[in-house]
Motif scaffolding. Structure first.
Motif, mmCIF file in Angstrom:
data_model
loop_
_atom_site.group_PDB
_atom_site.id
_atom_site.type_symbol
_atom_site.label_atom_id
_atom_site.label_comp_id
_atom_site.label_asym_id
_atom_site.label_seq_id
_atom_site.Cartn_x
_atom_site.Cartn_y
_atom_site.Cartn_z
ATOM 1 N N MET A 193 0.820 -1.212 0.000
ATOM 2 C CA MET A 193 0.000 0.000 0.000
ATOM 3 C C MET A 193 0.856 1.265 0.000
ATOM 4 S SD MET A 193 -3.127 -0.899 -0.282
ATOM 5 C CE MET A 193 -3.953 0.685 -0.032
ATOM 6 N N ILE A 194 0.413 2.246 -0.737
ATOM 7 C CA ILE A 194 1.013 3.584 -0.715
ATOM 8 C C ILE A 194 0.257 4.337 0.388
ATOM 9 C CG2 ILE A 194 1.287 5.723 -2.030
ATOM 10 C CD1 ILE A 194 1.391 3.838 -4.587
ATOM 11 N N ASN B 135 1.090 17.584 0.691
ATOM 12 C CA ASN B 135 1.068 17.973 -0.721
ATOM 13 C C ASN B 135 1.945 17.047 -1.569
ATOM 14 O OD1 ASN B 135 3.725 18.895 -0.521
ATOM 15 N ND2 ASN B 135 3.073 20.973 -0.023
ATOM 16 N N GLU B 136 1.974 17.295 -2.860
ATOM 17 C CA GLU B 136 2.682 16.394 -3.768
ATOM 18 C C GLU B 136 4.179 16.375 -3.475
ATOM 19 O OE1 GLU B 136 1.497 16.579 -7.878
ATOM 20 O OE2 GLU B 136 -0.558 17.104 -7.351
ATOM 21 N N GLN C 170 6.678 12.975 -2.459
ATOM 22 C CA GLN C 170 7.920 12.590 -3.129
ATOM 23 C C GLN C 170 9.117 12.662 -2.180
ATOM 24 O OE1 GLN C 170 7.842 14.412 -7.346
ATOM 25 N NE2 GLN C 170 6.110 15.339 -6.270
ATOM 26 N N SER C 171 9.213 13.764 -1.405
ATOM 27 C CA SER C 171 10.384 13.937 -0.531
ATOM 28 C C SER C 171 10.468 12.877 0.561
ATOM 29 C CB SER C 171 10.360 15.321 0.127
ATOM 30 O OG SER C 171 10.502 16.313 -0.852
ATOM 31 N N PHE C 172 9.306 12.446 1.082
ATOM 32 C CA PHE C 172 9.314 11.420 2.127
ATOM 33 C C PHE C 172 9.312 10.010 1.541
ATOM 34 C CE2 PHE C 172 7.702 15.077 4.602
ATOM 35 C CZ PHE C 172 8.604 15.047 5.660
ATOM 36 N N GLY C 173 9.267 9.925 0.216
ATOM 37 C CA GLY C 173 9.378 8.623 -0.441
ATOM 38 C C GLY C 173 8.134 7.763 -0.342
ATOM 39 N N TRP C 174 6.957 8.392 -0.092
ATOM 40 C CA TRP C 174 5.721 7.587 -0.015
ATOM 41 C C TRP C 174 5.350 7.074 -1.399
ATOM 42 C CZ3 TRP C 174 3.832 12.386 2.964
ATOM 43 C CH2 TRP C 174 4.312 12.327 4.291
ATOM 44 N N ALA C 175 5.688 7.845 -2.443
ATOM 45 C CA ALA C 175 5.495 7.405 -3.828
ATOM 46 C C ALA C 175 6.478 8.181 -4.693
ATOM 47 C CB ALA C 175 4.055 7.684 -4.282
ATOM 48 N N VAL D 71 -9.843 7.541 -2.326
ATOM 49 C CA VAL D 71 -9.350 6.242 -2.805
ATOM 50 C C VAL D 71 -7.912 6.031 -2.338
ATOM 51 C CG1 VAL D 71 -10.846 5.795 -4.800
ATOM 52 C CG2 VAL D 71 -8.876 7.311 -5.067
ATOM 53 N N GLU D 72 -7.525 4.760 -2.318
ATOM 54 C CA GLU D 72 -6.161 4.401 -1.928
ATOM 55 C C GLU D 72 -5.576 3.483 -2.987
ATOM 56 O OE1 GLU D 72 -5.947 2.906 2.105
ATOM 57 O OE2 GLU D 72 -7.518 4.300 2.740
ATOM 58 N N PHE D 73 -4.295 3.661 -3.231
ATOM 59 C CA PHE D 73 -3.611 2.843 -4.226
ATOM 60 C C PHE D 73 -2.487 2.044 -3.592
ATOM 61 C CE2 PHE D 73 -5.460 6.416 -6.491
ATOM 62 C CZ PHE D 73 -6.055 5.793 -7.579
ATOM 63 N N GLY D 74 -2.033 1.035 -4.335
ATOM 64 C CA GLY D 74 -0.886 0.254 -3.900
ATOM 65 C C GLY D 74 -0.146 -0.239 -5.115
ATOM 66 N N LEU D 75 0.940 -0.954 -4.857
ATOM 67 C CA LEU D 75 1.742 -1.493 -5.952
ATOM 68 C C LEU D 75 1.576 -3.000 -5.996
ATOM 69 C CD1 LEU D 75 5.020 0.538 -5.304
ATOM 70 C CD2 LEU D 75 3.251 0.991 -7.042
#
Ligand code: UDP
Length: 236
Positions: free
Chosen positions: A86-87, A133-134, A138-143, A178-182
């Motif tokens: 999960m992201i 925010n976006e 990215q900076s925290f590496g969540w996605a 909604v929630e996404f994952g890989l």
């Protein structure tokens, strides 16, 4: 398919391992929570209604080309899904102002948002799911930048598909999460789509038909979820 030990229990669903390392079973419970889990109640039939509702919506999204974790319904309360990483970010789109947006910005409930807004929230109960925010994502590496762009693209596509679907039942899709994952490197839709995670109003009367009935003590919570399904041709 063999159901094995519990992997995780959330506020309304539990997840179980199976004999297939790529598949897990999600169990929809009757627990209903609000205000970051500070209020939890059992609502008769809610697990079954949300499980069937979610299966129906996932089918519609899949047919529209949105990749999802949904595999198949196993029982009234159980569904087989792909096991994803999960992201930890919730994606929220709003077509009309309601809920936290109204509280945060002091705008009128029902204000039309054109274009619809896109917001991100970190999944962290202890912190009360703060808005991020976006750049944070990215900076925290969540996605990664690419994964985030794909999440945003899919979220807007889901909005387009579901706005039209609910309109066919004379309902307004006010907002949703909604929630996404890989799964094997691909961004796919996970979790659930049900009236627990979106706002739906009757188009003519603006009557609330979603979880705000629980949050605001309006009564007939599960009955309203069933009406939403019935208007889309679903029976429970
Ligand atoms: N939402 C959700 N889970 C959460 C937070 C929000 O499913 O943890 C959904 C909520 O049902 C609504 C949308 O996301 O459809 C936007 O919620 P909002 O930010 O307005 O927060 P709320 O008013 O629910 O606190």
């Amino acid at each position: 398919m063999e159901k094995r030990e519990e992997l995780y229990a959330g506020k309304a669903k539990s997840v179980y391992k199976t004999d297939d390392p790529d598949r897990v079973i999600m169990v929809f419970r009757n627990d209903t929570s609000a205000f970051d889990g500070k209020r939890i109640e059992q609502l008769d039939r809610k697990g079954m209604v949300n499980n069937k509702f979610n299966a129906f919506i996932m089918g519609k999204l899949q047919a529209a080309g949105i990749p999802t974790h949904f595999e198949k319904l196993l029982s009234d309360n159980e569904v087989l899904v792909k096991k994803m990483d999960m992201i930890p970010v919730e994606c929220v789109v709003r077509n009309l102002a309601a809920g936290s947006l109204v509280r945060r910005l002091g705008v009128q409930e029902g204000l039309e948002l054109n274009p619809p807004t896109f917001e991100l929230f970190l999944k962290n109960d202890a912190l009360g799911d703060p808005m991020v925010n976006e750049s944070h994502v990215q900076s925290f590496g969540w996605a990664t930048t690419e994964q985030l762009a794909r999440m945003k693209e899919l979220t807007f596509k889901i909005n387009a598909v579901l706005k039209e679907l609910f309109a066919s039942g004379n309902m307004l899709l006010v907002d949703f999460k909604v929630e996404f994952g890989l799964f094997k490197g691909e961004v796919i839709l996970g979790d659930e789509f049900s009236p627990d995670g979106c706002r739906l109003w009757d188009k003519d009367t603006r009557e609330k038909l979603d979880k705000d009935r629980f949050r605001q003590n309006l009564g007939n919570v599960v009955e309203s979820y069933e009406i939403v399904g019935n208007r889309l041709g679903l029976t429970f």
